[in-house]
Design a protein around this motif. Structure first.
Motif, PDB file in Angstrom:
ATOM      1  N   GLU A 151       0.826  -1.218   0.000  1.00  0.00           N
ATOM      2  CA  GLU A 151       0.000   0.000   0.000  1.00  0.00           C
ATOM      3  C   GLU A 151       0.857   1.265   0.000  1.00  0.00           C
ATOM      4  OE1 GLU A 151      -2.405  -0.924   3.378  1.00  0.00           O
ATOM      5  OE2 GLU A 151      -3.830  -2.057   2.167  1.00  0.00           O
ATOM      6  N   ASN A 152       1.233   1.720   1.207  1.00  0.00           N
ATOM      7  CA  ASN A 152       2.007   2.960   1.287  1.00  0.00           C
ATOM      8  C   ASN A 152       3.500   2.637   1.348  1.00  0.00           C
ATOM      9  OD1 ASN A 152      -0.349   4.669   1.497  1.00  0.00           O
ATOM     10  ND2 ASN A 152      -0.600   3.700   3.506  1.00  0.00           N
ATOM     11  N   VAL A 153       4.099   2.568   0.183  1.00  0.00           N
ATOM     12  CA  VAL A 153       5.519   2.205   0.115  1.00  0.00           C
ATOM     13  C   VAL A 153       6.370   3.465   0.276  1.00  0.00           C
ATOM     14  CG1 VAL A 153       7.324   1.193  -1.326  1.00  0.00           C
ATOM     15  CG2 VAL A 153       5.011   0.242  -1.373  1.00  0.00           C
ATOM     16  N   GLU A 154       7.364   3.368   1.140  1.00  0.00           N
ATOM     17  CA  GLU A 154       8.328   4.453   1.285  1.00  0.00           C
ATOM     18  C   GLU A 154       9.717   3.831   1.286  1.00  0.00           C
ATOM     19  OE1 GLU A 154       8.296   6.821   4.904  1.00  0.00           O
ATOM     20  OE2 GLU A 154       9.354   8.459   3.879  1.00  0.00           O
ATOM     21  N   ILE A 155      10.640   4.469   0.598  1.00  0.00           N
ATOM     22  CA  ILE A 155      12.015   3.961   0.548  1.00  0.00           C
ATOM     23  C   ILE A 155      12.939   5.057   1.055  1.00  0.00           C
ATOM     24  CG2 ILE A 155      13.822   3.022  -0.946  1.00  0.00           C
ATOM     25  CD1 ILE A 155      11.567   2.120  -2.867  1.00  0.00           C
ATOM     26  N   LEU A 156      13.824   4.682   1.962  1.00  0.00           N
ATOM     27  CA  LEU A 156      14.735   5.675   2.531  1.00  0.00           C
ATOM     28  C   LEU A 156      16.187   5.240   2.358  1.00  0.00           C
ATOM     29  CD1 LEU A 156      12.813   6.474   5.833  1.00  0.00           C
ATOM     30  CD2 LEU A 156      13.228   8.098   3.986  1.00  0.00           C
ATOM     31  N   PHE A 157      17.005   6.220   2.021  1.00  0.00           N
ATOM     32  CA  PHE A 157      18.447   5.998   1.868  1.00  0.00           C
ATOM     33  C   PHE A 157      19.117   6.127   3.235  1.00  0.00           C
ATOM     34  CE2 PHE A 157      22.691   7.741   1.634  1.00  0.00           C
ATOM     35  CZ  PHE A 157      23.296   7.103   0.566  1.00  0.00           C
ATOM     36  N   PHE A 158      20.092   5.295   3.482  1.00  0.00           N
ATOM     37  CA  PHE A 158      20.949   5.485   4.669  1.00  0.00           C
ATOM     38  C   PHE A 158      22.313   4.855   4.388  1.00  0.00           C
ATOM     39  CE2 PHE A 158      21.194   1.252   6.705  1.00  0.00           C
ATOM     40  CZ  PHE A 158      20.209   0.571   5.998  1.00  0.00           C
ATOM     41  N   SER A 159      23.297   5.219   5.191  1.00  0.00           N
ATOM     42  CA  SER A 159      24.614   4.593   5.083  1.00  0.00           C
ATOM     43  C   SER A 159      24.742   3.614   6.240  1.00  0.00           C
ATOM     44  CB  SER A 159      25.718   5.643   5.174  1.00  0.00           C
ATOM     45  OG  SER A 159      25.711   6.444   4.022  1.00  0.00           O
ATOM     46  N   ASP A 160      25.155   2.385   5.942  1.00  0.00           N
ATOM     47  CA  ASP A 160      25.300   1.409   7.025  1.00  0.00           C
ATOM     48  C   ASP A 160      26.579   1.721   7.826  1.00  0.00           C
ATOM     49  OD1 ASP A 160      27.523   0.303   5.787  1.00  0.00           O
ATOM     50  OD2 ASP A 160      26.544  -1.588   5.248  1.00  0.00           O
ATOM     51  N   PRO A 161      26.827   1.025   8.949  1.00  0.00           N
ATOM     52  CA  PRO A 161      27.984   1.382   9.787  1.00  0.00           C
ATOM     53  C   PRO A 161      29.327   1.331   9.049  1.00  0.00           C
ATOM     54  CG  PRO A 161      26.490  -0.042  10.994  1.00  0.00           C
ATOM     55  CD  PRO A 161      25.986  -0.008   9.583  1.00  0.00           C
ATOM     56  N   GLU A 162      29.412   0.569   7.973  1.00  0.00           N
ATOM     57  CA  GLU A 162      30.662   0.530   7.190  1.00  0.00           C
ATOM     58  C   GLU A 162      30.683   1.630   6.120  1.00  0.00           C
ATOM     59  OE1 GLU A 162      29.084  -2.712   7.754  1.00  0.00           O
ATOM     60  OE2 GLU A 162      30.390  -2.652   9.519  1.00  0.00           O
ATOM     61  N   GLY A 163      29.604   2.406   6.070  1.00  0.00           N
ATOM     62  CA  GLY A 163      29.555   3.504   5.092  1.00  0.00           C
ATOM     63  C   GLY A 163      29.001   3.099   3.745  1.00  0.00           C
ATOM     64  N   ASN A 164      28.427   1.895   3.638  1.00  0.00           N
ATOM     65  CA  ASN A 164      27.849   1.465   2.363  1.00  0.00           C
ATOM     66  C   ASN A 164      26.470   2.102   2.166  1.00  0.00           C
ATOM     67  OD1 ASN A 164      29.971  -0.474   1.799  1.00  0.00           O
ATOM     68  ND2 ASN A 164      29.080  -1.643   3.497  1.00  0.00           N
ATOM     69  N   PRO A 165      26.200   2.567   0.936  1.00  0.00           N
ATOM     70  CA  PRO A 165      24.893   3.174   0.668  1.00  0.00           C
ATOM     71  C   PRO A 165      23.805   2.102   0.588  1.00  0.00           C
ATOM     72  CG  PRO A 165      26.202   3.133  -1.351  1.00  0.00           C
ATOM     73  CD  PRO A 165      27.083   2.575  -0.270  1.00  0.00           C
ATOM     74  N   MET A 166      22.733   2.285   1.347  1.00  0.00           N
ATOM     75  CA  MET A 166      21.671   1.283   1.435  1.00  0.00           C
ATOM     76  C   MET A 166      20.316   1.957   1.237  1.00  0.00           C
ATOM     77  SD  MET A 166      23.673  -1.231   2.315  1.00  0.00           S
ATOM     78  CE  MET A 166      22.688  -2.592   2.853  1.00  0.00           C
ATOM     79  N   LEU A 167      19.330   1.139   0.873  1.00  0.00           N
ATOM     80  CA  LEU A 167      17.960   1.625   0.767  1.00  0.00           C
ATOM     81  C   LEU A 167      17.068   0.705   1.576  1.00  0.00           C
ATOM     82  CD1 LEU A 167      18.192   2.314  -3.019  1.00  0.00           C
ATOM     83  CD2 LEU A 167      17.723   4.082  -1.317  1.00  0.00           C
ATOM     84  N   GLN A 168      16.254   1.314   2.424  1.00  0.00           N
ATOM     85  CA  GLN A 168      15.340   0.525   3.242  1.00  0.00           C
ATOM     86  C   GLN A 168      13.922   0.727   2.716  1.00  0.00           C
ATOM     87  OE1 GLN A 168      15.833   1.141   7.418  1.00  0.00           O
ATOM     88  NE2 GLN A 168      14.502  -0.580   7.965  1.00  0.00           N
ATOM     89  N   ILE A 169      13.235  -0.384   2.503  1.00  0.00           N
ATOM     90  CA  ILE A 169      11.887  -0.323   1.926  1.00  0.00           C
ATOM     91  C   ILE A 169      10.856  -0.540   3.035  1.00  0.00           C
ATOM     92  CG2 ILE A 169      10.335  -1.291   0.162  1.00  0.00           C
ATOM     93  CD1 ILE A 169      12.903  -2.462  -1.174  1.00  0.00           C
ATOM     94  N   PHE A 170       9.883   0.356   3.108  1.00  0.00           N
ATOM     95  CA  PHE A 170       8.802   0.247   4.092  1.00  0.00           C
ATOM     96  C   PHE A 170       7.473   0.099   3.372  1.00  0.00           C
ATOM     97  CE2 PHE A 170      12.132   2.834   5.973  1.00  0.00           C
ATOM     98  CZ  PHE A 170      12.214   2.390   7.277  1.00  0.00           C
ATOM     99  N   ASN A 171       6.579  -0.665   3.992  1.00  0.00           N
ATOM    100  CA  ASN A 171       5.192  -0.668   3.544  1.00  0.00           C
ATOM    101  C   ASN A 171       4.336  -0.403   4.773  1.00  0.00           C
ATOM    102  OD1 ASN A 171       2.837  -1.015   2.003  1.00  0.00           O
ATOM    103  ND2 ASN A 171       2.730  -3.184   2.540  1.00  0.00           N
ATOM    104  N   ASN A 172       3.502   0.657   4.707  1.00  0.00           N
ATOM    105  CA  ASN A 172       2.728   1.077   5.874  1.00  0.00           C
ATOM    106  C   ASN A 172       3.616   1.191   7.113  1.00  0.00           C
ATOM    107  OD1 ASN A 172       0.370   1.209   4.383  1.00  0.00           O
ATOM    108  ND2 ASN A 172      -0.198  -0.916   4.839  1.00  0.00           N
ATOM    109  N   CYS A 173       4.761   1.836   6.946  1.00  0.00           N
ATOM    110  CA  CYS A 173       5.730   2.123   8.016  1.00  0.00           C
ATOM    111  C   CYS A 173       6.437   0.882   8.563  1.00  0.00           C
ATOM    112  CB  CYS A 173       5.099   2.903   9.172  1.00  0.00           C
ATOM    113  SG  CYS A 173       4.406   4.465   8.653  1.00  0.00           S
ATOM    114  N   GLU A 174       6.166  -0.282   7.999  1.00  0.00           N
ATOM    115  CA  GLU A 174       6.864  -1.484   8.470  1.00  0.00           C
ATOM    116  C   GLU A 174       7.943  -1.865   7.474  1.00  0.00           C
ATOM    117  OE1 GLU A 174       4.521  -4.836   9.649  1.00  0.00           O
ATOM    118  OE2 GLU A 174       3.183  -3.544  10.808  1.00  0.00           O
TER     119      GLU A 174
END
Ligand SMILES: [Zn+2]
Length: 235
Positions: A151-174
């Motif tokens: 339903e409500n998909v949100e994707i957020l960028f973050f850097s993991d502890p080693e500095g690798n670029p990552m994307l986290q996918i959420f659906n309805n905030c989960e």
């Protein structure tokens, strides 16, 4: 200039009321120690002096990094976001900000703490947030094809502890999963779009999925001197 204020917070665990310092404006040249406390969220964390329980506190702020010429306004509500947007973009009001425009500040308006932290993470890692939004747009499309029930998909960028670029996918905030950002796909997007994008520091102050929709529509190109590439996948 950094500006802080003391507010009262009621501990949701023991109901005790205690003072808490919030920052309405953070200037990282004046308070370099706050750079870390925003990024690790401790600036948004209240620790109850009675029971020790930690609670997340949310408040809007202006983040100003004069060294990297970054200005990120975190608006806590739509009215404030609209007000700041018009101050920055209406021709008759823009004059008040000529100094920051002259210095080519990177200016963004965000609407959540997550978006603020995301912008910081990707500017720290020297990514163009517009290309990241385009990347997210394609990733979301692929995710929805695999998960049509989402339903409500949100994707957020973050850097993991080693500095690798990552994307986290959420659906309805989960959270639904975390995938690494593929740098070659990012650079493909860069090559495909850089000629028709405005200057990174002169584009719209709101860069999110709505920005992507505008970018993929003729409206973005109403400004003259930007060539129109018709090689898009518009859906
Ligand atoms: Zn407490």
């Amino acid at each position: 200039m950094s500006i802080n204020r003391e507010v009262k917070v009621t501990c949701p665990h023991c109901d005790a009321v205690s003072p808490f310092q919030i920052w309405l404006s953070v200037n990282t040249a004046q308070n370099p120690e706050l750079k870390g406390s925003i990024r690790d969220r401790s600036l948004f964390q209240f620790e109850c002096p009675y029971c020790g329980e930690k609670t997340a506190v949310d408040y809007g702020m202006l983040y100003h990094d004069p060294d990297n010429k970054e200005l990120i306004h975190y608006a806590i509500n739509k009215e404030n976001a609209d007000e700041v947007y018009h101050m920055l973009t209406d021709d008759d009001k823009k004059g008040a900000f000529s100094s920051i425009f002259d210095q080519k500040y990177l200016i963004r308006i965000v609407r959540s703490k997550n978006q603020l932290l995301e912008k910081l993470a990707l500017f720290d890692a020297e990514y163009d947030d517009r290309l990241i939004e385009l990347y997210k747009y394609h990733l979301e499309k692929a995710f929805r094809e695999e998960h049509p029930e989402s339903e409500n998909v949100e994707i957020l960028f973050f850097s993991d502890p080693e500095g690798n670029p990552m994307l986290q996918i959420f659906n309805n905030c989960e959270t639904q999963g975390v995938v690494p950002l593929n740098n070659s796909s990012y650079y493909e997007l860069l090559q495909k779009h850089e000629k028709e994008m405005r200057d990174f520091r002169e584009d719209d102050p709101v860069v999110d999925q709505e920005w992507v929709k505008t970018f993929l529509s003729p409206a973005y190109f109403e400004k003259p001197d930007i060539p129109r590439n018709t090689d898009y996948e518009i859906n």
